[in-house]
Scaffold this active site. Structure first.
Site, PDB file in Angstrom:
ATOM      1  N   GLY A  85      39.520 -66.961  22.075  1.00  0.00           N
ATOM      2  CA  GLY A  85      39.788 -66.594  23.468  1.00  0.00           C
ATOM      3  C   GLY A  85      39.268 -67.571  24.499  1.00  0.00           C
ATOM      4  O   GLY A  85      39.067 -67.204  25.656  1.00  0.00           O
ATOM      5  N   SER A  86      39.083 -68.853  24.104  1.00  0.00           N
ATOM      6  CA  SER A  86      38.546 -69.780  25.108  1.00  0.00           C
ATOM      7  C   SER A  86      39.564 -70.065  26.210  1.00  0.00           C
ATOM      8  O   SER A  86      39.188 -70.281  27.370  1.00  0.00           O
ATOM      9  CB  SER A  86      38.065 -71.083  24.451  1.00  0.00           C
ATOM     10  OG  SER A  86      39.133 -71.827  23.941  1.00  0.00           O
ATOM     11  N   MET A 134      48.476 -64.979  17.431  1.00  0.00           N
ATOM     12  CA  MET A 134      48.999 -65.464  16.167  1.00  0.00           C
ATOM     13  C   MET A 134      50.167 -64.639  15.623  1.00  0.00           C
ATOM     14  O   MET A 134      50.465 -64.692  14.434  1.00  0.00           O
ATOM     15  CB  MET A 134      47.873 -65.552  15.125  1.00  0.00           C
ATOM     16  CG  MET A 134      46.745 -66.492  15.519  1.00  0.00           C
ATOM     17  SD  MET A 134      47.326 -68.156  15.952  1.00  0.00           S
ATOM     18  CE  MET A 134      47.680 -68.788  14.313  1.00  0.00           C
ATOM     19  N   ASN A 156      53.173 -69.761  27.014  1.00  0.00           N
ATOM     20  CA  ASN A 156      52.275 -70.001  25.884  1.00  0.00           C
ATOM     21  C   ASN A 156      51.633 -71.364  26.051  1.00  0.00           C
ATOM     22  O   ASN A 156      52.189 -72.253  26.689  1.00  0.00           O
ATOM     23  CB  ASN A 156      53.092 -69.982  24.579  1.00  0.00           C
ATOM     24  CG  ASN A 156      52.236 -70.243  23.349  1.00  0.00           C
ATOM     25  OD1 ASN A 156      51.148 -69.680  23.201  1.00  0.00           O
ATOM     26  ND2 ASN A 156      52.715 -71.102  22.461  1.00  0.00           N
ATOM     27  N   HIS A 197      50.255 -74.521  23.685  1.00  0.00           N
ATOM     28  CA  HIS A 197      50.372 -75.024  22.316  1.00  0.00           C
ATOM     29  C   HIS A 197      49.615 -76.356  22.216  1.00  0.00           C
ATOM     30  O   HIS A 197      49.751 -77.212  23.098  1.00  0.00           O
ATOM     31  CB  HIS A 197      51.850 -75.225  21.963  1.00  0.00           C
ATOM     32  CG  HIS A 197      52.040 -75.713  20.568  1.00  0.00           C
ATOM     33  ND1 HIS A 197      51.922 -74.885  19.466  1.00  0.00           N
ATOM     34  CD2 HIS A 197      52.293 -76.960  20.088  1.00  0.00           C
ATOM     35  CE1 HIS A 197      52.107 -75.603  18.369  1.00  0.00           C
ATOM     36  NE2 HIS A 197      52.329 -76.862  18.719  1.00  0.00           N
ATOM     37  N   THR A 228      60.540 -68.651  24.119  1.00  0.00           N
ATOM     38  CA  THR A 228      61.902 -68.244  23.801  1.00  0.00           C
ATOM     39  C   THR A 228      61.907 -67.804  22.342  1.00  0.00           C
ATOM     40  O   THR A 228      60.859 -67.817  21.684  1.00  0.00           O
ATOM     41  CB  THR A 228      62.888 -69.424  24.002  1.00  0.00           C
ATOM     42  OG1 THR A 228      62.396 -70.541  23.257  1.00  0.00           O
ATOM     43  CG2 THR A 228      63.002 -69.805  25.472  1.00  0.00           C
ATOM     44  N   THR A 230      39.555 -78.987  25.346  1.00  0.00           N
ATOM     45  CA  THR A 230      39.026 -79.219  26.695  1.00  0.00           C
ATOM     46  C   THR A 230      40.169 -79.453  27.692  1.00  0.00           C
ATOM     47  O   THR A 230      40.144 -78.952  28.817  1.00  0.00           O
ATOM     48  CB  THR A 230      38.094 -80.456  26.676  1.00  0.00           C
ATOM     49  OG1 THR A 230      37.059 -80.201  25.733  1.00  0.00           O
ATOM     50  CG2 THR A 230      37.474 -80.717  28.030  1.00  0.00           C
ATOM     51  N   GLU A 286      43.200 -78.270  27.268  1.00  0.00           N
ATOM     52  CA  GLU A 286      43.911 -76.990  27.390  1.00  0.00           C
ATOM     53  C   GLU A 286      43.291 -76.138  28.485  1.00  0.00           C
ATOM     54  O   GLU A 286      43.992 -75.493  29.262  1.00  0.00           O
ATOM     55  CB  GLU A 286      43.856 -76.215  26.060  1.00  0.00           C
ATOM     56  CG  GLU A 286      44.627 -76.863  24.930  1.00  0.00           C
ATOM     57  CD  GLU A 286      44.630 -76.001  23.668  1.00  0.00           C
ATOM     58  OE1 GLU A 286      44.747 -74.768  23.782  1.00  0.00           O
ATOM     59  OE2 GLU A 286      44.507 -76.562  22.565  1.00  0.00           O
TER      60      GLU A 286
HETATM   61  C1  GRF Z   1      44.514 -73.052  21.206  1.00  0.00           C
HETATM   62  O1  GRF Z   1      44.392 -74.318  20.635  1.00  0.00           O
HETATM   63  C2  GRF Z   1      45.936 -72.798  21.652  1.00  0.00           C
HETATM   64  O2  GRF Z   1      46.591 -73.941  22.097  1.00  0.00           O
HETATM   65  C3  GRF Z   1      46.586 -72.308  20.375  1.00  0.00           C
HETATM   66  O3  GRF Z   1      45.607 -71.507  19.764  1.00  0.00           O
HETATM   67  C4  GRF Z   1      44.306 -71.947  20.165  1.00  0.00           C
HETATM   68  C5  GRF Z   1      43.616 -70.766  20.756  1.00  0.00           C
HETATM   69  O4  GRF Z   1      42.278 -71.052  21.090  1.00  0.00           O
HETATM   70  N1  GRF Z   1      47.826 -71.614  20.658  1.00  0.00           N
HETATM   71  P1  GRF Z   1      41.470 -70.030  21.974  1.00  0.00           P
HETATM   72  O5  GRF Z   1      41.519 -68.674  21.270  1.00  0.00           O
HETATM   73  O6  GRF Z   1      42.107 -69.960  23.327  1.00  0.00           O
HETATM   74  O7  GRF Z   1      40.073 -70.559  22.020  1.00  0.00           O
END
Ligand code: GRF
Length: 206
Positions: free
Chosen positions: A15-16, A93, A110, A112, A144, A175, A177
């Site tokens: 959940g970061s 997931m 989302n 990724h 989608t 980081t 993200e």
């Molecule tokens: C992240 O790398 C995200 O891009 C991918 O899953 C990971 C989730 O990390 N879809 P977190 O749970 O947000 O720390």
């Protein structure tokens, strides 16, 4: 009355990215507020963080929601109950079914961990290293029916160093993200700076 758009964040683990969104949303200027944090895993650390920070935390019960259709219905019910108008997947997931995706067309995004369309799916960092790519990063995109295929909202990139391993690359991309997701969400909601369906490479220091 708040002019912030209520969002639902769906996660399965750490959940970061949800924390990055929650931190951004704490600012009065940020155009979204978190109306729901939902997880398909009751033991997800991200869910604990949400509870400890007085966010509306919800476990999507996989036991009672048998089959994809009813699991999607459980997601939709929780999201609607929370009043959320946009769904942000953040390490969720499970693959959303076509009915849910179509009912929420344009309102599910989302993050990724690759520069899509390169490396959809799992193990993105190891695959990037195996290919010897010199640029890698992350993408915020619309969801989608095709997994990791929706129109790109924004991207952030970094240069891969010779000493990178899959783990160091994952940490460095993560980081990025945390910077990209709130910025892309804000841009998407306000229509500013990062026009929908266009990639924007952030030049962030690596
Ligand atoms: C992240 O790398 C995200 O891009 C991918 O899953 C990971 C989730 O990390 N879809 P977190 O749970 O947000 O720390």
């Amino acid at each position: 009355m708040s002019t912030k758009t209520p969002i639902a964040v769906l996660l399965s683990g750490r959940g970061s990215n949800m924390r990055a969104l929650a931190n951004a949303a704490a600012s009065p200027d940020f155009p979204a507020r978190i109306a729901l944090v939902a997880s398909d895993r009751a033991d997800a650390p991200g869910l604990n963080f949400a509870r400890q920070n007085d966010l509306n935390a919800h476990v999507l019960d996989r036991g009672t929601a048998r089959g994809r259709g009813s699991f999607d219905a459980a997601i939709e019910a929780a999201v609607r109950r929370s009043g959320a108008e946009l769904i942000c997947l953040a390490g969720f997931m499970r693959i959303l079914g076509p009915d849910l995706v179509s009912a929420w067309h344009g309102r599910i995004i989302n993050i990724h961990p690759s520069l899509l369309p390169l490396y959809p799916g799992l193990d993105t960092h190891a695959r990037a290293l195996a290919d010897g790519v010199k640029l890698h990063g992350c993408t915020v995109h619309h969801v989608t029916e095709g997994v990791d295929e929706g129109p790109i909202i924004a991207q952030a990139a970094l240069t891969v160093s010779r000493s990178d391993t899959a783990d160091t690359l994952a940490a460095r991309v993560l980081t990025l993200e945390h910077q990209l997701y709130p910025a892309a969400l804000a841009a998407h909601l306000t229509g500013n700076d990062l026009p929908e369906q266009k990639a924007a490479i952030f030049s962030l220091p690596v």
